[in-house]
Design an enzyme around this catalytic site. Structure first.
Site, mmCIF file in Angstrom:
data_model
loop_
_atom_site.group_PDB
_atom_site.id
_atom_site.type_symbol
_atom_site.label_atom_id
_atom_site.label_comp_id
_atom_site.label_asym_id
_atom_site.label_seq_id
_atom_site.Cartn_x
_atom_site.Cartn_y
_atom_site.Cartn_z
ATOM 1 N N SER A 134 18.991 7.909 -47.383
ATOM 2 C CA SER A 134 17.609 7.464 -47.482
ATOM 3 C C SER A 134 16.830 8.357 -48.451
ATOM 4 O O SER A 134 17.216 8.478 -49.610
ATOM 5 C CB SER A 134 16.981 7.436 -46.083
ATOM 6 O OG SER A 134 15.717 6.822 -46.085
ATOM 7 N N ASP A 185 12.777 -1.235 -41.425
ATOM 8 C CA ASP A 185 14.154 -1.436 -41.854
ATOM 9 C C ASP A 185 14.223 -2.464 -42.977
ATOM 10 O O ASP A 185 14.900 -2.261 -43.988
ATOM 11 C CB ASP A 185 15.001 -1.890 -40.664
ATOM 12 C CG ASP A 185 16.481 -2.020 -41.005
ATOM 13 O OD1 ASP A 185 17.140 -0.983 -41.169
ATOM 14 O OD2 ASP A 185 16.972 -3.156 -41.111
ATOM 15 N N HIS A 232 19.071 -0.249 -42.920
ATOM 16 C CA HIS A 232 18.834 1.121 -43.380
ATOM 17 C C HIS A 232 19.472 2.114 -42.410
ATOM 18 O O HIS A 232 18.796 2.731 -41.577
ATOM 19 C CB HIS A 232 17.337 1.352 -43.496
ATOM 20 C CG HIS A 232 16.975 2.529 -44.351
ATOM 21 N ND1 HIS A 232 17.229 2.575 -45.708
ATOM 22 C CD2 HIS A 232 16.374 3.706 -44.046
ATOM 23 C CE1 HIS A 232 16.797 3.719 -46.199
ATOM 24 N NE2 HIS A 232 16.278 4.416 -45.211
#
Length: 328
Positions: free
Chosen positions: A176, A273, A307
């Protein structure tokens, strides 16, 4: 079905990724600098807390002028570190959010995943929304994460552990926000890292009217900087955005191993997400296209889900990192 590719157009068959918990994790932290001696101060870092008891996991917390509080780092050593060999190093960066810090990967299960692997893994704090950057402005004192990681921690690791202090001895990876940090550092500090990996990390800052830049500014202002921002608001520091933007630094990825992962089916009910991984996927596709146009080999994977950090992809990536770097 998962989709993957190495270099530009060659499709690979994969067994599919094992989806891990979205936010990463962390358990206890413990460790010892080398078999012969404890780690010491240096490079602007003063150790204020340590636990070196565990044979593999070493924990340190530092006082540094670069950060207005004392950031921590976990250093995970190979099982046979006491044998006297030198090892390559992987710098592994956590994602953003209030629950994310240097022990995130330990919570996730990094110890058993790396058991028997001949590599040192360094997992530092990067702030809840630090974006692996020195911010344009801060209302809470220094939060210069880029300085801490590159100018201080990296040479400190080489001075205190048996590493290869060279290009072919280092890799950088992250999830991320940390995946963005990995791509950024690999380009800006070309001679430091021979391999770069981004697991659901943004690769394009300016697309969609600069959505990722706005995301970085808003999150840093709300969580870390008390209204300060990474890139400046309402006007950006355009030179800094360009310097940090992977898609604008494509020539800087020549002669590196590149590994990219993004999810293709984020949860439509989970706004965070959906927005994050939709942007990640689009940005990575843009980045991949530019790498392909430049003839730069790269391995990419588009996996079902959103994610999250995928254990199967991480294991595949780790083997690729070890294969690219200088052998222990």
């Amino acid at each position: 079905m998962s989709q993957s590719n190495i270099s530009r157009r060659r499709v690979l068959k994969t067994a599919g990724g094992v989806t891990a918990a979205a936010a990463l994790g962390g358990a206890g932290v413990i460790g010892s600098a080398t078999a012969a001696r404890a780690a010491g101060d240096g490079f602007g870092l003063r150790i204020v807390e340590r636990d070196e008891r565990d044979p593999r996991m070493k924990y340190y917390r530092f006082a540094t002028d670069a950060i207005g509080w004392n950031p921590g780092v976990n250093v995970l050593l190979p099982s046979d570190y006491s044998g006297g060999r030198r090892y390559p190093v992987l710098y592994l960066f956590h994602g953003g959010g209030l629950g994310q810090d240097f022990i995130a990967f330990d919570r996730w299960g990094i110890r058993p995943i790396t058991a028997g692997k001949p590599i040192i893994i360094v997992m530092p704090d990067g702030g809840h929304a630090g974006w692996y950057s020195n911010p344009v402005s801060s209302n809470v004192g220094p939060r210069d994460w880029e300085t801490f990681h590159i100018a201080q921690l990296l040479p400190w690791i080489d001075a205190n552990f048996r590493t290869y202090a060279e290009y072919d001895g280092r890799a950088v990876s992250g999830f991320s926000m940390g995946g963005f940090g990995a791509l950024k550092y690999a380009a800006k500090y070309y001679g430091h890292f021979a391999s770069v990996s981004s697991h659901s990390g943004p690769a394009s800052l300016r697309r969609d009217a600069g959505l990722v830049v706005h995301w970085a500014n808003v999150s840093s202002a709300a969580i870390d900087l008390a209204g300060g921002t990474v890139y400046g608001a309402p006007l950006w520091d355009e030179a800094r955005v360009t310097a940090d933007n992977p898609v604008q630094r494509v020539p800087s990825y020549h002669n590196k191993r590149i590994f990219l992962v993004a999810g293709t089916s984020p949860d439509p009910v989970n706004w965070a997400d959906y927005v994050q991984e939709t942007q990640v996927l689009a940005g990575q596709r843009e980045f991949r296209a530019r790498l392909g146009d430049a003839g730069i080999p790269h391995e990419w994977h588009e996996e079902p889900g959103g994610h999250v950090l995928r254990e199967g992809m991480f294991r595949r990536d780790l083997d690729g990192v070890i294969g690219r770097l200088r052998k222990a």
